[in-house]
Write an enzyme that holds these catalytic residues in place. Structure first.
Site, PDB file in Angstrom:
ATOM      1  N   ASP A 138     -33.683   0.880   0.595  1.00  0.00           N
ATOM      2  CA  ASP A 138     -32.714   1.967   0.560  1.00  0.00           C
ATOM      3  C   ASP A 138     -32.214   2.063  -0.875  1.00  0.00           C
ATOM      4  OD1 ASP A 138     -30.588   3.693   0.754  1.00  0.00           O
ATOM      5  OD2 ASP A 138     -29.495   2.532   2.262  1.00  0.00           O
ATOM      6  N   TYR A 150     -31.493  -3.148  -1.871  1.00  0.00           N
ATOM      7  CA  TYR A 150     -30.488  -2.279  -1.250  1.00  0.00           C
ATOM      8  C   TYR A 150     -29.545  -1.826  -2.361  1.00  0.00           C
ATOM      9  CZ  TYR A 150     -26.682  -0.791   1.858  1.00  0.00           C
ATOM     10  OH  TYR A 150     -25.704  -0.054   2.492  1.00  0.00           O
TER      11      TYR A 150
END
Length: 249
Positions: A137, A98
């Site tokens: 992400d 992330y």
């Protein structure tokens, strides 16, 4: 996910069952240890929590017990926010990531670029041992084709020249963006939409979630999908299908 506890109140359990994946890599769990007890029969569960409550965090749920599990990058300045988990298998590493957002007016861009450098060095070190699959992400739309409105978003977080160049440098270090490898000209397919301005209804999105693999694994990529029909978050899931990688130790 924009909060694991939030999606558990939606259709997470059914979607999880229907997808029946070997690995589920989760970003932005926004939780601490002990806040959720997940009943996922047949899956090993690994979590990395941020020190700050209700912020960041990652998880991997897998049918295959790894040889080893590593949390973070091994760098204190980057390991306070629970952003990385690495599973080692006999023939590859799997990493969920992330990436930090550079935030409004790019106020966190210097830290973001430091992170990018550290993460690039980390996966390069792994890839020197055995091939790597990393996903998550990554908070960057690499090219203009990867977002609906590139002109008006130029210099915004996730589409600054610096972030895009940093992602290019990562790929140039020996890695493949699996979706673009298979679909180099595909337009209008995104993985994130703002909650504002009916962005998802208008498909005014960004492709900022990726499966990236060491170039050595290119011939084992079968498909890379963006599951735009699945709701529950401001992101939708993405999927990588490969030939057998010998995951069982």
């Amino acid at each position: 996910m924009n909060g694991l506890r939030a999606v558990l109140k939606k259709d997470f359990a059914q979607i999880f069952k229907d997808l029946d994946a070997d690995f589920f890599c989760i970003q932005e769990t926004k939780m601490q240890a002990g806040q959720v007890e997940l009943d996922l029969p047949g899956y090993y569960q690994y979590f990395n929590y941020a020190e700050r409550k209700g912020y960041s965090g990652t998880a991997i749920f897998t049918k295959h017990q790894p040889l080893q599990v590593t949390y973070g990058l091994g760098l204190p300045e980057h390991d306070q926010e629970g952003r990385v988990i690495t599973l080692e298998y006999p023939t590859f590493y799997l990493v969920t990531c992330y990436t930090p957002n550079s935030q409004s007016k790019l106020k966190r861009l210097p830290y973001r670029l430091d992170w990018d450098h550290a993460f690039r060095e980390y996966v390069m070190q792994l890839s020197a041992i055995k091939p790597v699959i990393f996903c998550g992400d990554l908070n960057v739309a690499h090219e203009e084709i990867d977002l609906k409105n590139p002109r008006t978003n130029h210099h915004n977080a996730g589409f600054s020249d610096e972030e895009r160049q940093s992602f290019t440098k990562l790929l140039d270090a020996g890695f493949t963006d699996t979706f673009r490898y298979l679909y180099p000209e595909q337009t209008g397919i995104y993985s994130w939409w703002s909650y504002r301005f009916h962005a998802r209804d208008n498909n005014a999105g960004w492709r900022i979630d990726y499966f990236v693999v060491s170039n050595a694994l290119q011939d084992q990529i079968q498909d890379a999908k963006i599951l735009t029909n699945i709701y529950g978050s401001d992101h939708c899931p993405i999927e990588l299908d490969t030939t057998s990688l010998g995951v069982d130790a």
